[in-house]
Design a protein around this motif. Structure first.
Motif, PDB file in Angstrom:
ATOM      1  N   ASP A 298      46.257  38.521  31.885  1.00 44.93           N
ATOM      2  CA  ASP A 298      47.156  39.634  32.198  1.00 44.93           C
ATOM      3  C   ASP A 298      46.398  40.962  32.152  1.00 44.93           C
ATOM      4  O   ASP A 298      45.292  41.050  31.628  1.00 44.93           O
ATOM      5  CB  ASP A 298      48.360  39.640  31.252  1.00 44.93           C
ATOM      6  CG  ASP A 298      47.957  39.839  29.814  1.00 44.93           C
ATOM      7  OD1 ASP A 298      47.475  40.939  29.478  1.00 44.93           O
ATOM      8  OD2 ASP A 298      48.123  38.895  29.008  1.00 44.93           O
ATOM      9  N   SER A 299      46.990  42.011  32.700  1.00 49.55           N
ATOM     10  CA  SER A 299      46.291  43.285  32.851  1.00 49.55           C
ATOM     11  C   SER A 299      45.956  43.946  31.510  1.00 49.55           C
ATOM     12  O   SER A 299      44.916  44.583  31.387  1.00 49.55           O
ATOM     13  CB  SER A 299      47.091  44.241  33.729  1.00 49.55           C
ATOM     14  OG  SER A 299      48.334  44.529  33.142  1.00 49.55           O
ATOM     15  N   ALA A 300      46.802  43.793  30.498  1.00 52.30           N
ATOM     16  CA  ALA A 300      46.506  44.384  29.191  1.00 52.30           C
ATOM     17  C   ALA A 300      45.276  43.732  28.567  1.00 52.30           C
ATOM     18  O   ALA A 300      44.388  44.416  28.034  1.00 52.30           O
ATOM     19  CB  ALA A 300      47.711  44.251  28.263  1.00 52.30           C
ATOM     20  N   THR A 301      45.208  42.416  28.638  1.00 60.59           N
ATOM     21  CA  THR A 301      44.055  41.685  28.108  1.00 60.59           C
ATOM     22  C   THR A 301      42.806  42.025  28.899  1.00 60.59           C
ATOM     23  O   THR A 301      41.721  42.203  28.332  1.00 60.59           O
ATOM     24  CB  THR A 301      44.319  40.172  28.141  1.00 60.59           C
ATOM     25  OG1 THR A 301      45.512  39.898  27.405  1.00 60.59           O
ATOM     26  CG2 THR A 301      43.169  39.393  27.553  1.00 60.59           C
ATOM     27  N   GLN A 302      42.951  42.144  30.204  1.00 55.29           N
ATOM     28  CA  GLN A 302      41.822  42.500  31.052  1.00 55.29           C
ATOM     29  C   GLN A 302      41.295  43.891  30.686  1.00 55.29           C
ATOM     30  O   GLN A 302      40.083  44.098  30.601  1.00 55.29           O
ATOM     31  CB  GLN A 302      42.255  42.452  32.516  1.00 55.29           C
ATOM     32  CG  GLN A 302      41.132  42.485  33.500  1.00 55.29           C
ATOM     33  CD  GLN A 302      41.644  42.256  34.917  1.00 55.29           C
ATOM     34  OE1 GLN A 302      42.739  42.710  35.264  1.00 55.29           O
ATOM     35  NE2 GLN A 302      40.876  41.567  35.718  1.00 55.29           N
ATOM     36  N   HIS A 303      42.190  44.822  30.451  1.00 53.30           N
ATOM     37  CA  HIS A 303      41.801  46.177  30.063  1.00 53.30           C
ATOM     38  C   HIS A 303      41.047  46.164  28.733  1.00 53.30           C
ATOM     39  O   HIS A 303      40.017  46.833  28.585  1.00 53.30           O
ATOM     40  CB  HIS A 303      43.046  47.068  29.972  1.00 53.30           C
ATOM     41  CG  HIS A 303      42.748  48.473  29.596  1.00 53.30           C
ATOM     42  ND1 HIS A 303      42.142  49.354  30.457  1.00 53.30           N
ATOM     43  CD2 HIS A 303      42.950  49.148  28.440  1.00 53.30           C
ATOM     44  CE1 HIS A 303      41.986  50.513  29.842  1.00 53.30           C
ATOM     45  NE2 HIS A 303      42.475  50.405  28.622  1.00 53.30           N
TER      46      HIS A 303
ATOM     47  N   MET B  28      43.913  33.176  35.214  1.00 50.23           N
ATOM     48  CA  MET B  28      43.851  34.625  35.321  1.00 50.23           C
ATOM     49  C   MET B  28      44.494  35.230  34.079  1.00 50.23           C
ATOM     50  O   MET B  28      45.481  34.715  33.571  1.00 50.23           O
ATOM     51  CB  MET B  28      44.575  35.060  36.590  1.00 50.23           C
ATOM     52  CG  MET B  28      44.473  36.520  36.870  1.00 50.23           C
ATOM     53  SD  MET B  28      43.112  36.784  38.000  1.00 50.23           S
ATOM     54  CE  MET B  28      43.199  38.509  38.215  1.00 50.23           C
TER      55      MET B  28
ATOM     56  N   THR C  96      39.503  38.335  42.866  1.00 48.69           N
ATOM     57  CA  THR C  96      40.077  39.485  43.560  1.00 48.69           C
ATOM     58  C   THR C  96      39.431  39.702  44.923  1.00 48.69           C
ATOM     59  O   THR C  96      40.109  39.953  45.908  1.00 48.69           O
ATOM     60  CB  THR C  96      39.923  40.760  42.705  1.00 48.69           C
ATOM     61  OG1 THR C  96      40.613  40.557  41.471  1.00 48.69           O
ATOM     62  CG2 THR C  96      40.477  41.981  43.410  1.00 48.69           C
TER      63      THR C  96
ATOM     64  N   GLY D 136      37.241  37.339  37.257  1.00 51.11           N
ATOM     65  CA  GLY D 136      38.360  38.095  37.818  1.00 51.11           C
ATOM     66  C   GLY D 136      37.984  38.824  39.090  1.00 51.11           C
ATOM     67  O   GLY D 136      38.747  38.857  40.060  1.00 51.11           O
TER      68      GLY D 136
END
Length: 60
Positions: free
Chosen positions: A3-8, A1, A42, A38
């Protein structure tokens, strides 16, 4: 998984590629796979869900 910054960043770049019509390349395929992976984690996608998605996309 990831991280949220990379996902954004990945979602933003995927949007740019789609907006520009650059959907037939390796970068798009990689980002698309990353985002779908992802989402599948989820929302706990099952094998039956994947089969239904494949049928729907090939029928269109």
């Amino acid at each position: 998984m990831i991280d949220s910054a990379t996902q954004h960043q990945a979602i933003g770049r995927l949007f740019e590629l789609v907006r520009n019509g650059d959907v037939d390349n390796l970068e798009f395929t990689h980002l698309d796979s990353l985002i779908y992976g992802g989402l599948e984690q989820t929302y706990q996608v099952t094998d039956a869900d994947r089969e239904q998605r494949t049928i729907q996309t090939t029928a269109v």
